[in-house]
Write a protein that holds these residues in place. Structure first.
Motif, PDB file in Angstrom:
ATOM      1  N   THR A 198       0.844  -1.198   0.000  1.00  0.00           N
ATOM      2  CA  THR A 198       0.000   0.000   0.000  1.00  0.00           C
ATOM      3  C   THR A 198       0.877   1.245   0.000  1.00  0.00           C
ATOM      4  O   THR A 198       0.640   2.194  -0.768  1.00  0.00           O
ATOM      5  CB  THR A 198      -0.914   0.004   1.235  1.00  0.00           C
ATOM      6  N   PRO A 219      -7.604   0.105   7.328  1.00  0.00           N
ATOM      7  CA  PRO A 219      -8.578   0.433   6.280  1.00  0.00           C
ATOM      8  C   PRO A 219      -7.926   0.783   4.947  1.00  0.00           C
ATOM      9  O   PRO A 219      -8.410   0.362   3.882  1.00  0.00           O
ATOM     10  CB  PRO A 219      -9.335   1.615   6.876  1.00  0.00           C
ATOM     11  N   ALA A 220      -6.835   1.553   4.971  1.00  0.00           N
ATOM     12  CA  ALA A 220      -6.189   1.941   3.715  1.00  0.00           C
ATOM     13  C   ALA A 220      -5.641   0.720   2.983  1.00  0.00           C
ATOM     14  O   ALA A 220      -5.787   0.591   1.757  1.00  0.00           O
ATOM     15  CB  ALA A 220      -5.060   2.932   3.994  1.00  0.00           C
ATOM     16  N   ALA A 233      -7.613  -9.531   4.424  1.00  0.00           N
ATOM     17  CA  ALA A 233      -8.314  -8.261   4.670  1.00  0.00           C
ATOM     18  C   ALA A 233      -8.655  -8.029   6.146  1.00  0.00           C
ATOM     19  O   ALA A 233      -8.508  -6.899   6.635  1.00  0.00           O
ATOM     20  CB  ALA A 233      -9.573  -8.181   3.812  1.00  0.00           C
ATOM     21  N   THR A 249      -8.407  -4.757  -2.022  1.00  0.00           N
ATOM     22  CA  THR A 249      -9.604  -4.960  -2.843  1.00  0.00           C
ATOM     23  C   THR A 249      -9.293  -4.698  -4.311  1.00  0.00           C
ATOM     24  O   THR A 249      -9.737  -5.442  -5.202  1.00  0.00           O
ATOM     25  CB  THR A 249     -10.732  -4.044  -2.360  1.00  0.00           C
ATOM     26  N   GLN A 250      -8.530  -3.659  -4.571  1.00  0.00           N
ATOM     27  CA  GLN A 250      -8.196  -3.328  -5.964  1.00  0.00           C
ATOM     28  C   GLN A 250      -7.111  -4.249  -6.520  1.00  0.00           C
ATOM     29  O   GLN A 250      -7.202  -4.729  -7.652  1.00  0.00           O
ATOM     30  CB  GLN A 250      -7.725  -1.881  -6.041  1.00  0.00           C
ATOM     31  N   ASP A 294      -8.443  -1.363   1.446  1.00  0.00           N
ATOM     32  CA  ASP A 294      -8.889  -0.779   0.166  1.00  0.00           C
ATOM     33  C   ASP A 294      -7.905  -1.123  -0.941  1.00  0.00           C
ATOM     34  O   ASP A 294      -8.305  -1.460  -2.063  1.00  0.00           O
ATOM     35  CB  ASP A 294      -9.019   0.737   0.295  1.00  0.00           C
ATOM     36  N   TRP A 295      -6.612  -1.028  -0.628  1.00  0.00           N
ATOM     37  CA  TRP A 295      -5.596  -1.379  -1.632  1.00  0.00           C
ATOM     38  C   TRP A 295      -5.758  -2.832  -2.050  1.00  0.00           C
ATOM     39  O   TRP A 295      -5.698  -3.160  -3.241  1.00  0.00           O
ATOM     40  CB  TRP A 295      -4.194  -1.159  -1.054  1.00  0.00           C
ATOM     41  N   ARG A 333      -8.036 -11.879  -0.500  1.00  0.00           N
ATOM     42  CA  ARG A 333      -8.995 -10.914   0.056  1.00  0.00           C
ATOM     43  C   ARG A 333      -9.650 -11.469   1.321  1.00  0.00           C
ATOM     44  O   ARG A 333      -9.774 -10.771   2.335  1.00  0.00           O
ATOM     45  CB  ARG A 333     -10.071 -10.576  -0.979  1.00  0.00           C
TER      46      ARG A 333
END
Length: 604
Positions: free
Chosen positions: A334, A591-592, A586, A598-599, A595-596, A582
């Motif tokens: 990230t 949180p950051a 996860a 997930t993408q 999100d990274w 994931r």
């Protein structure tokens, strides 16, 4: 920081130190001298005071040796180190030798006179090594001669032997008590008719006694010798400074401790026959047995195979270690994706990776010096960044990032190749071929009894179709809070050891274009029984099949993948793997980073 960035190689010292060595060779009436990268325990990893090869030549690789004569000095390395050795030695003093293509005996026949005396330290060479060399030199008149170590005579500030503390390893994580292990191996000795077994490998002794040590950087093993008797008693021999610090569990239930100064004499009091491993027993011990009229019986270290086949508790523990490590890598990635090309260096990468691994508070050490090679440095398979070699990551580079952690519940190792800015088509095509080989091993089902050599080519096939390859094995064994390189299993053309359930191996095909870039993708796998398939042949089902369970869960960079080169099966495997990333990782992320993830782990 566990990792430092000081330059460890001193090639400018190579010529004067070589001159000193030749002087003591002449005094000892020796025409040649062998300098291995080995210590008296014959493991892969050595303490600073045993880095004789690096001290003499400047070459710091983890495998290799030197042969010195009056007029020549060859540094023998395999394909992993051929670029590195040229950068680290004084070319006017030493010559790189491609090994094993060039055999030591053949080189010596040209470098030594007929009847030449080749000196070697009998504590630093195995019985098999010297026996094979003697056979290969037969008829040449060249005689290997055991002698006290000549490098030690000219090394004035050689570091003292390590005296790290020995600690107890929890039975709950080991899955079996030391007493149970000793009883099982004693039964093995009795069935073979062996009265005792001599153990020299630190990780074998650590595994057998459920202990760990602090004598070797990155590897939690103790320097020790041990004798396992056929009644399950064990005598352990350690540096005298450690004797008063041994945990009670180390010397209970039939285990006694002694100073290592008494080890050589102790072996001469054993009853015949005594089991010794020709691949790890020093020549000096075999000679001591034979002089005492004790018959050595050459067979594998009895700890090797049981240690390699992990217990259910060890596998469960190492799964947890890999989830923790995977989360740390995702936090790092990230951060990495937020850095613009030209703004960070290789040292910045290593520092940030270690910071991420430390954050959970469970990291006890790194499992090896982190490899962070960008651009041409990535083409060095075992590159170690130093202050002198540190490079800024520039647009278009590939970064090979290979590292791992030592946690109480497991040893991790993972490699990801990352793009810096916009990467070229040749790099993306080669990356996809490497990925195809890695996926092929991950998906493999294979019959019981196959060895690493039987499946190594499967990882190379996509690269071979493009006349590409890599000069290292596809995979090595891995311990559980032990050494990150552990035998006897490997995925390699040279490995004839059958794969068994519970073995942990790396799966790390690669590609390296010297002077330009490197690629490697690595996960760890554990061998498991394969569930039967509908419609499978009954005979095949009876024989049984094996498969691999993946342990690492960190996304593979989709920006480097040529989707048009992947088959549907390969794409399905990748999507399923990213789905597992994931789901498993996860919950452990900020949180950051979530999100990274997930993408980064989206379907391809």
């Amino acid at each position: 920081m566990f990792q430092s960035f000081s330059e460890k190689s001193n090639p400018e010292q190579g010529a004067p130190r070589l001159k000193l060595l030749r002087a003591v060779m002449k005094t000892a009436e020796l025409d040649g001298w062998l300098v291995p990268r080995a210590d008296v325990h014959q493991g892969e990893y050595v303490a600073p005071g045993n880095e004789r090869l690096a001290w003499l030549t400047g070459f710091t690789g983890s495998a290799g040796f030197a042969a010195v004569t009056e007029n020549q000095a060859g540094v023998f390395v395999d394909g992993r180190y051929r670029t590195q050795v040229r950068n680290q030695i004084d070319a006017a003093a030493y010559q790189p030798v491609d090994w094993p293509e060039t055999k030591l005996a053949d080189w010596l026949k040209h470098a030594l006179p007929e009847g030449g005396r080749l000196g070697f330290d009998p504590w630093l060479h195995t019985a098999k090594e010297i026996a094979d060399l003697s056979d290969a030199l037969e008829g040449s008149g060249i005689a290997p001669v055991a002698h006290g170590n000549l490098v030690d005579k000219i090394w004035p500030d050689r570091p003292a032997p390590p005296t790290g503390a020995i600690t107890t390893y929890p039975n709950a994580l080991a899955g079996k008590t030391s007493a149970a292990k000793r009883a099982e191996l004693a039964e093995t000795l009795r069935k073979a008719g062996h009265r005792a077994a001599i153990l020299t490998l630190p990780d074998s002794i650590a595994w057998l006694l459920n202990i760990r040590g602090a004598d070797i950087p990155r590897n939690p093993v103790p320097h020790a010798f041990a004798i396992l008797h056929d009644d399950a008693r064990v005598e352990i021999y350690v540096h005298p400074a450690k004797l008063d610090k041994l945990p009670d569990t180390c010397t209970a239930g039939g285990v006694t401790a002694h100073p290592d100064t008494g080890f050589a004499a102790a072996v001469t009091l054993l009853l015949s026959p005594v089991r010794v491993d020709p691949a790890s027993i020093p020549v000096a011990i075999v000679a001591a047995l034979e002089e005492a009229a004790i018959k050595p019986s050459f067979a594998a270290d009895p700890c090797i195979l049981p240690k390699a086949c992990k217990t259910g508790a060890e596998i469960a523990a190492t799964r947890e270690a890999h989830l923790r490590d995977g989360a740390a890598l995702c936090e790092f990635l990230t951060w990495f994706d937020e850095q613009a090309p030209g703004t960070i260096t290789e040292i910045d990468v290593v520092t940030e990776v270690e910071k991420a691994r430390r954050a959970a508070g469970k990291l006890l050490d790194i499992s090896f010096d982190t490899i962070a090679g960008s651009g041409p440095n990535g083409a060095l398979a075992h590159y170690r960044v130093s202050e002198a070699s540190n490079r800024t990551l520039e647009d278009g580079d590939l970064l090979v990032l290979d590292g791992g952690g030592q946690y109480l519940d497991g040893t991790t190792d993972i490699t990801r190749t990352l793009p810096v800015g916009n990467v070229g088509d040749a790099e993306r095509a080669a990356f996809t071929r490497v990925l195809q080989g890695m996926i092929a091993i991950s998906r493999l089902r294979f019959p019981n009894g196959l060895a690493g050599r039987d499946i190594d080519a499967i990882a190379r096939y996509p690269l071979w179709l493009a006349d590409q390859d890599y000069a290292h094995g596809t995979g090595h064994g891995v311990g559980v809070y032990l050494c990150v390189h552990e035998g006897p299993q490997r995925i390699s053309r040279a490995s004839d050891v059958a794969l068994h359930p519970g073995m942990i191996l790396s799966n790390e095909p690669g590609y390296y274009r010297e002077g330009h870039f490197g690629i490697r993708i690595e996960n760890l796998l554990v061998v498991q029984p394969a569930p039967p398939l509908p419609g499978s042949d009954p005979a095949d089902s009876a024989e049984g099949r094996l498969s691999f369970e993946t342990l690492n869960f960190v996304p593979i960079d989709r920006r480097l993948i040529r989707r048009d080169m992947l088959s549907q099966g390969e794409a399905d495997w990748l999507d399923a793997y990213h789905k597992a990333c994931r789901e498993k990782i996860a919950p452990h992320l900020t949180p950051a980073a979530a999100d990274w993830l997930t993408q980064a782990a989206a379907p391809i």
